[in-house]
Design a protein around this motif. Structure first.
Motif, PDB file in Angstrom:
ATOM      1  N   PRO A  12      22.712 -61.533   3.301  1.00 54.58           N
ATOM      2  CA  PRO A  12      22.960 -60.657   4.450  1.00 54.58           C
ATOM      3  C   PRO A  12      22.160 -61.123   5.663  1.00 54.58           C
ATOM      4  CG  PRO A  12      22.359 -59.374   2.511  1.00 54.58           C
ATOM      5  CD  PRO A  12      22.128 -60.812   2.167  1.00 54.58           C
ATOM      6  N   ASN A  13      22.736 -60.908   6.877  1.00 50.10           N
ATOM      7  CA  ASN A  13      22.022 -61.231   8.113  1.00 50.10           C
ATOM      8  C   ASN A  13      20.888 -60.216   8.280  1.00 50.10           C
ATOM      9  OD1 ASN A  13      21.303 -60.491  10.806  1.00 50.10           O
ATOM     10  ND2 ASN A  13      22.908 -61.857  11.565  1.00 50.10           N
ATOM     11  N   PRO A  14      19.659 -60.663   8.364  1.00 45.01           N
ATOM     12  CA  PRO A  14      18.513 -59.732   8.401  1.00 45.01           C
ATOM     13  C   PRO A  14      18.674 -58.648   9.472  1.00 45.01           C
ATOM     14  CG  PRO A  14      17.776 -62.028   8.352  1.00 45.01           C
ATOM     15  CD  PRO A  14      19.265 -62.064   8.478  1.00 45.01           C
ATOM     16  N   LYS A  15      19.213 -59.009  10.627  1.00 46.73           N
ATOM     17  CA  LYS A  15      19.353 -58.024  11.722  1.00 46.73           C
ATOM     18  C   LYS A  15      20.305 -56.902  11.293  1.00 46.73           C
ATOM     19  CE  LYS A  15      18.172 -59.883  16.236  1.00 46.73           C
ATOM     20  NZ  LYS A  15      18.223 -61.370  15.977  1.00 46.73           N
ATOM     21  N   GLU A  16      21.478 -57.305  10.783  1.00 44.88           N
ATOM     22  CA  GLU A  16      22.467 -56.289  10.375  1.00 44.88           C
ATOM     23  C   GLU A  16      21.908 -55.465   9.215  1.00 44.88           C
ATOM     24  OE1 GLU A  16      25.943 -59.100  11.968  1.00 44.88           O
ATOM     25  OE2 GLU A  16      25.202 -59.246   9.929  1.00 44.88           O
ATOM     26  N   LEU A  17      21.207 -56.158   8.333  1.00 45.91           N
ATOM     27  CA  LEU A  17      20.612 -55.463   7.190  1.00 45.91           C
ATOM     28  C   LEU A  17      19.660 -54.387   7.704  1.00 45.91           C
ATOM     29  CD1 LEU A  17      20.728 -55.726   4.121  1.00 45.91           C
ATOM     30  CD2 LEU A  17      18.785 -57.291   4.222  1.00 45.91           C
ATOM     31  N   GLN A  18      18.858 -54.762   8.688  1.00 41.38           N
ATOM     32  CA  GLN A  18      17.881 -53.824   9.252  1.00 41.38           C
ATOM     33  C   GLN A  18      18.575 -52.599   9.844  1.00 41.38           C
ATOM     34  OE1 GLN A  18      15.369 -55.665  12.150  1.00 41.38           O
ATOM     35  NE2 GLN A  18      13.944 -56.303  10.517  1.00 41.38           N
ATOM     36  N   VAL A  19      19.647 -52.821  10.602  1.00 34.66           N
ATOM     37  CA  VAL A  19      20.374 -51.702  11.237  1.00 34.66           C
ATOM     38  C   VAL A  19      20.781 -50.694  10.166  1.00 34.66           C
ATOM     39  CG1 VAL A  19      22.509 -51.039  12.411  1.00 34.66           C
ATOM     40  CG2 VAL A  19      21.269 -53.080  13.162  1.00 34.66           C
ATOM     41  N   ILE A  20      21.413 -51.197   9.138  1.00 33.17           N
ATOM     42  CA  ILE A  20      21.916 -50.294   8.079  1.00 33.17           C
ATOM     43  C   ILE A  20      20.743 -49.661   7.332  1.00 33.17           C
ATOM     44  CG2 ILE A  20      23.054 -50.311   5.834  1.00 33.17           C
ATOM     45  CD1 ILE A  20      25.394 -51.226   7.170  1.00 33.17           C
ATOM     46  N   GLN A  21      19.742 -50.475   6.993  1.00 34.40           N
ATOM     47  CA  GLN A  21      18.642 -49.932   6.186  1.00 34.40           C
ATOM     48  C   GLN A  21      17.833 -48.909   6.971  1.00 34.40           C
ATOM     49  OE1 GLN A  21      16.916 -53.589   4.716  1.00 34.40           O
ATOM     50  NE2 GLN A  21      18.071 -53.417   2.797  1.00 34.40           N
ATOM     51  N   LYS A  22      17.712 -49.101   8.290  1.00 37.93           N
ATOM     52  CA  LYS A  22      16.991 -48.112   9.107  1.00 37.93           C
ATOM     53  C   LYS A  22      17.730 -46.772   9.049  1.00 37.93           C
ATOM     54  CE  LYS A  22      14.214 -49.885  12.918  1.00 37.93           C
ATOM     55  NZ  LYS A  22      14.778 -51.073  13.618  1.00 37.93           N
ATOM     56  N   ILE A  23      19.041 -46.823   9.198  1.00 40.48           N
ATOM     57  CA  ILE A  23      19.833 -45.583   9.193  1.00 40.48           C
ATOM     58  C   ILE A  23      19.783 -44.940   7.804  1.00 40.48           C
ATOM     59  CG2 ILE A  23      22.199 -44.694   9.340  1.00 40.48           C
ATOM     60  CD1 ILE A  23      22.615 -46.701  11.665  1.00 40.48           C
ATOM     61  N   LEU A  24      19.856 -45.759   6.772  1.00 37.18           N
ATOM     62  CA  LEU A  24      19.787 -45.203   5.418  1.00 37.18           C
ATOM     63  C   LEU A  24      18.442 -44.517   5.196  1.00 37.18           C
ATOM     64  CD1 LEU A  24      21.373 -48.122   3.322  1.00 37.18           C
ATOM     65  CD2 LEU A  24      22.441 -45.965   4.022  1.00 37.18           C
ATOM     66  N   ALA A  25      17.375 -45.157   5.654  1.00 38.02           N
ATOM     67  CA  ALA A  25      16.031 -44.579   5.467  1.00 38.02           C
ATOM     68  C   ALA A  25      15.902 -43.283   6.265  1.00 38.02           C
ATOM     69  CB  ALA A  25      14.986 -45.598   5.922  1.00 38.02           C
ATOM     70  N   LYS A  26      16.394 -43.292   7.505  1.00 39.35           N
ATOM     71  CA  LYS A  26      16.278 -42.108   8.379  1.00 39.35           C
ATOM     72  C   LYS A  26      16.951 -40.895   7.736  1.00 39.35           C
ATOM     73  CE  LYS A  26      17.607 -40.418  12.976  1.00 39.35           C
ATOM     74  NZ  LYS A  26      18.423 -40.716  14.168  1.00 39.35           N
ATOM     75  N   TYR A  27      18.085 -41.137   7.091  1.00 43.38           N
ATOM     76  CA  TYR A  27      18.841 -40.013   6.517  1.00 43.38           C
ATOM     77  C   TYR A  27      18.684 -39.927   5.008  1.00 43.38           C
ATOM     78  CZ  TYR A  27      20.960 -39.655  11.137  1.00 43.38           C
ATOM     79  OH  TYR A  27      21.154 -39.494  12.494  1.00 43.38           O
ATOM     80  N   ARG A  28      17.673 -40.651   4.480  1.00 45.78           N
ATOM     81  CA  ARG A  28      17.366 -40.580   3.031  1.00 45.78           C
ATOM     82  C   ARG A  28      18.632 -40.793   2.184  1.00 45.78           C
ATOM     83  NH1 ARG A  28      15.412 -35.558   4.353  1.00 45.78           N
ATOM     84  NH2 ARG A  28      16.575 -34.555   2.681  1.00 45.78           N
ATOM     85  N   LEU A  29      19.352 -41.840   2.475  1.00 41.67           N
ATOM     86  CA  LEU A  29      20.609 -42.100   1.764  1.00 41.67           C
ATOM     87  C   LEU A  29      20.525 -43.371   0.928  1.00 41.67           C
ATOM     88  CD1 LEU A  29      23.010 -41.279   4.707  1.00 41.67           C
ATOM     89  CD2 LEU A  29      22.713 -39.920   2.632  1.00 41.67           C
ATOM     90  N   THR A  30      21.383 -43.444  -0.082  1.00 35.60           N
ATOM     91  CA  THR A  30      21.450 -44.619  -0.948  1.00 35.60           C
ATOM     92  C   THR A  30      22.839 -45.223  -0.854  1.00 35.60           C
ATOM     93  OG1 THR A  30      20.031 -43.436  -2.500  1.00 35.60           O
ATOM     94  CG2 THR A  30      21.117 -45.390  -3.334  1.00 35.60           C
ATOM     95  N   THR A  31      22.939 -46.533  -0.939  1.00 39.86           N
ATOM     96  CA  THR A  31      24.261 -47.156  -1.003  1.00 39.86           C
ATOM     97  C   THR A  31      24.376 -47.910  -2.321  1.00 39.86           C
ATOM     98  OG1 THR A  31      23.533 -49.239  -0.015  1.00 39.86           O
ATOM     99  CG2 THR A  31      24.349 -47.540   1.498  1.00 39.86           C
ATOM    100  N   VAL A  32      25.620 -48.011  -2.808  1.00 41.02           N
ATOM    101  CA  VAL A  32      25.867 -48.833  -3.996  1.00 41.02           C
ATOM    102  C   VAL A  32      25.500 -50.274  -3.668  1.00 41.02           C
ATOM    103  CG1 VAL A  32      27.678 -49.746  -5.487  1.00 41.02           C
ATOM    104  CG2 VAL A  32      27.716 -47.358  -4.804  1.00 41.02           C
ATOM    105  N   CYS A  33      25.768 -50.609  -2.431  1.00 37.80           N
ATOM    106  CA  CYS A  33      25.522 -51.973  -1.958  1.00 37.80           C
ATOM    107  C   CYS A  33      24.097 -52.404  -2.332  1.00 37.80           C
ATOM    108  CB  CYS A  33      25.722 -52.036  -0.448  1.00 37.80           C
ATOM    109  SG  CYS A  33      27.036 -50.953   0.135  1.00 37.80           S
ATOM    110  N   GLU A  34      23.118 -51.529  -2.012  1.00 41.04           N
ATOM    111  CA  GLU A  34      21.702 -51.849  -2.295  1.00 41.04           C
ATOM    112  C   GLU A  34      21.411 -51.631  -3.773  1.00 41.04           C
ATOM    113  OE1 GLU A  34      21.359 -53.259   1.228  1.00 41.04           O
ATOM    114  OE2 GLU A  34      19.565 -53.196  -0.021  1.00 41.04           O
ATOM    115  N   ALA A  35      21.840 -50.475  -4.312  1.00 36.20           N
ATOM    116  CA  ALA A  35      21.477 -50.127  -5.694  1.00 36.20           C
ATOM    117  C   ALA A  35      22.054 -51.140  -6.681  1.00 36.20           C
ATOM    118  CB  ALA A  35      21.985 -48.722  -6.020  1.00 36.20           C
ATOM    119  N   ALA A  36      23.271 -51.622  -6.412  1.00 38.53           N
ATOM    120  CA  ALA A  36      23.915 -52.556  -7.356  1.00 38.53           C
ATOM    121  C   ALA A  36      23.734 -54.007  -6.919  1.00 38.53           C
ATOM    122  CB  ALA A  36      25.394 -52.204  -7.491  1.00 38.53           C
ATOM    123  N   ALA A  37      22.925 -54.235  -5.868  1.00 37.02           N
ATOM    124  CA  ALA A  37      22.709 -55.615  -5.370  1.00 37.02           C
ATOM    125  C   ALA A  37      24.045 -56.326  -5.170  1.00 37.02           C
ATOM    126  CB  ALA A  37      21.821 -56.391  -6.345  1.00 37.02           C
TER     127      ALA A  37
END
Ligand code: SF4
Length: 279
Positions: A12-37
């Motif tokens: 993953p492009n670190p910048k795009e990863l950061q955008v999504i991960q920041k939003i996930l962290a802010k709203y305390r959310l999980t994605t299959v994308c991260e959980a299932a690598a």
């Protein structure tokens, strides 16, 4: 000896990863994308697409191919529906897939929480298309009715593998029960019905065709077929790497059988290009 086919995975492009991960962290959310690598994060994140996982990140089941943590279900977060809706709005998504771990510990197996999430998303982003990738809710009809009543664009439930391997690959699930869940969705909802199969777990092509036929017979019209990749050495081993030509051939066969939309390829996963499939 011919080398087994091993798909190349783009980081993953670190910048795009950061955008999504920041939003996930802010709203305390999980994605299959991260959980299932998931190997497709780079592409999906670049398209600002993700598959959200609700009801915590601990599953009450333990499928032998899955990288999601198994154990006691977590406390259901009553803020999750609004957090999810806000995150989806922040990501400006036009299409979203919402899935969950299995919650065999809850009376309705999580159906009411699914419906609450859909309502919150539809209120916050009215024009969005929602795909639900659901557990089998142990074929509990009131739970299935709750899901159907949430009136989403697409309903999916993964069969994952062929009948002979189902018990060893998904020990707490049931092949026949999954067919009945899909049949119930096809019978009582207006949504498009979708399922997914993985290859490389030891199935024969004849068994794969039989499973495709059974999915079609219960009303499934959209199908994804992907190569199983072992998340860690403690997970189910890969029995076979299929060549890319196989995925092309089986895709043609699926269309010839009567499926209306098919995604087939080594890196294809159930939510891969979900917004494109069956557009
Ligand atoms: S039901 Fe199986 S595939 Fe789904 S999250 Fe749980 S362990 Fe993973």
């Amino acid at each position: 000896m011919m080398q087994p086919f091993k798909p190349k995975v783009k980081a993953p492009n670190p910048k795009e990863l950061q955008v999504i991960q920041k939003i996930l962290a802010k709203y305390r959310l999980t994605t299959v994308c991260e959980a299932a690598a998931c190997p497709n994060r780079a592409e999906c994140y670049a398209r600002q697409s993700a598959t959200f996982m609700i009801l915590g990140n601990t599953c009450t089941r333990s499928c032998s191919f899955c990288n999601v943590k198994s154990g006691r279900g977590e406390r259901v977060d009553s803020d999750e529906p609004s957090n999810l809706a806000n995150a989806i709005a922040a990501l400006n998504l036009a299409y979203v897939v919402v899935t969950s771990v299995d919650r065999d510990d809850l009376d309705d197996y999580g159906a009411a929480h699914f419906a609450a999430c859909v309502r919150a998303i539809q209120q916050r982003v009215p024009e969005i298309k929602i795909e639900l990738l659901t557990p089998d809710f142990r074929l509990h009809k009131p739970s299935l009715d709750t899901i159907i009543a949430s009136d989403v664009h697409k309903l999916a439930h993964n069969q994952e593998t062929v009948r002979r391997l189902s018990k060893s690959v998904r020990p707490q699930s049931d092949y026949e029960r999954s067919l009945k869940v899909l049949e119930y969705y096809a019978k009582y909802s207006h949504a498009k019905i979708k399922s997914s199969l993985m290859v490389g777990l030891g199935e024969s092509v004849a068994e794969l065709r039989e499973s495709m036929r059974e999915l079609l017979d219960v009303g499934v019209r959209e199908l994804t077929i992907g190569q199983y990749l072992q998340p860690t050495p403690k997970h189910h081993c890969v029995e076979k790497y299929y060549e890319s030509a196989f995925f092309e051939d089986i895709k043609e066969e699926a269309f010839a059988m009567g499926f209306e939309a098919v995604a087939s390829g080594a890196l294809v996963r159930s939510s891969y290009f979900a917004e494109e499939l069956g557009r």
